[in-house]
Design a protein around this motif. Structure first.
Motif, mmCIF file in Angstrom:
data_model
loop_
_atom_site.group_PDB
_atom_site.id
_atom_site.type_symbol
_atom_site.label_atom_id
_atom_site.label_comp_id
_atom_site.label_asym_id
_atom_site.label_seq_id
_atom_site.Cartn_x
_atom_site.Cartn_y
_atom_site.Cartn_z
ATOM 1 N N ARG A 166 -5.758 -0.344 0.576
ATOM 2 C CA ARG A 166 -5.127 -0.818 1.781
ATOM 3 C C ARG A 166 -3.787 -1.348 0.907
ATOM 4 O O ARG A 166 -2.501 -1.796 1.743
ATOM 5 C CB ARG A 166 -6.253 -2.369 0.871
ATOM 6 N N VAL A 167 -3.633 -1.125 -0.264
ATOM 7 C CA VAL A 167 -2.339 -0.869 -0.964
ATOM 8 C C VAL A 167 -1.125 -0.021 0.411
ATOM 9 O O VAL A 167 -0.293 -0.108 0.491
ATOM 10 C CB VAL A 167 -2.059 -0.987 -2.386
ATOM 11 N N GLY A 261 -2.208 -0.314 -9.832
ATOM 12 C CA GLY A 261 -3.007 -0.470 -11.089
ATOM 13 C C GLY A 261 -4.092 -1.183 -10.390
ATOM 14 O O GLY A 261 -3.950 -1.427 -9.669
#
Ligand code: ASP
Length: 307
Positions: A166-167, A261
């Motif tokens: 989704r990033v 991250g």
């Protein structure tokens, strides 16, 4: 702005306004011993996290608290969700208590959109399955602006598990809106079908992409979303797509390294690169708080101030 559901909904004007507010908030709080603004006093913000999170959840909570909102955290385990309550019923329960803003992380794509149809509160998508994570894209843009100045014409290489990320989806949308050129590098098995319609260029050779990149964003390999073998082994993934020290040396001097991250050191990125001065990974985390403050401010406070 009523909700923040998708980075694709942000036009350049709104995105830049959010980034400018985040920058101003950062400056306002810099060096202050007591980081507390009265802006959201009397407002209630609920974070509902149905997937694990360290950064995003803590960051929203800190953002709300630094602006004096009352922040309540609800997670799937330990709430009525573990007794089988539906997302809609949980949402209506929280809305009935007078929640002003719901921050939702959920494994299903589209969950935040559904939530925005059920409750009168403002809704922020804090990650819905493989779909979107708009505040991550905003904090990445804030970090790139800080390091590189304008994003216009900058070349950003996004490498790794694009399929499950989704990033990546949110970043492609926002970086494109802000005038950057995005290049995706991934094994063919980790690219979504339909990617050729995205506003990006696509390749499989990271070494070739690095010398022309102003920034490289390494993605986490999303094992929890993988059913089946997408690459032969972690070692082979690292050989083809890991950002090792010799690889990072191919980047131009000014280029920035990002990672949303949590990092899998040694696989997606070497420890030496992650801890190097060109890595902006901890800046991403700190900018995340200011960006989320800006989002809460634009949703909950700015209209009120105008009127
Ligand atoms: N923390 C980011 C997310 O929740 C990135 C990741 O988990 O890979 O999507």
């Amino acid at each position: 702005m009523r909700h923040l559901l998708s980075a694709a909904d942000l036009d350049a004007g709104t995105a830049n306004a959010l980034l400018d507010t985040a920058e101003r908030l950062k400056e306002a709080l810099l060096g202050r011993e007591v980081r507390k603004l009265p802006t959201l006093r009397g407002r209630t913000v609920v974070t509902m996290f149905y997937e694990s999170s360290t950064r995003t959840r803590a960051s929203f909570e800190i953002a709300g608290k630094w602006m004096s909102a009352d922040v309540v955290n609800v997670s799937a385990s330990g709430s009525a969700v573990s007794k089988g309550e539906s997302l809609r019923d949980t949402a209506l329960t929280l809305a009935a208590m007078g929640t002003d803003c719901v921050i939702l992380r959920h494994p299903a794509s589209g969950a935040a959109h559904r939530m925005s149809e059920w409750v009168g509160a403002h809704v922020v998508n804090a990650g819905d399955g493989m779909h979107e994570h708009p505040t991550q894209a905003l904090l990445d843009a804030a970090t790139l602006r800080e390091r590189l100045g304008s994003l216009e014409g900058r070349r950003v290489t996004i490498v790794g598990d694009v399929l499950h990320s989704r990033v990546a989806r949110s970043n492609v949308a926002l970086l494109h809106t802000l005038g950057a050129r995005v290049h995706l590098v991934a094994p063919p098995t980790l690219l979504p079908t339909g990617v050729t319609a995205w506003p990006v260029t696509i390749g499989h050779d990271l070494d070739a992409a690095l010398p022309g990149s102003d920034a490289v964003m390494t993605l986490r390999v999303q094992e929890e979303r993988m059913h089946g073998g997408f690459f032969p082994s972690a070692r082979e993934y690292a050989i083809g797509y890991g950002l090792s020290e010799p690889r990072a040396a191919r980047l131009p001097e000014h280029a920035v390294v990002l990672h949303p991250g949590p990092m899998l050191r040694g696989m997606e990125i070497s420890a030496a690169v992650a801890d190097s001065s060109r890595a902006a990974i901890t800046s991403q985390v700190s900018n995340g708080v200011h960006v989320r403050m800006a989002v809460l401010y634009h949703l909950l406070a700015s209209q009120e101030e105008e009127s």
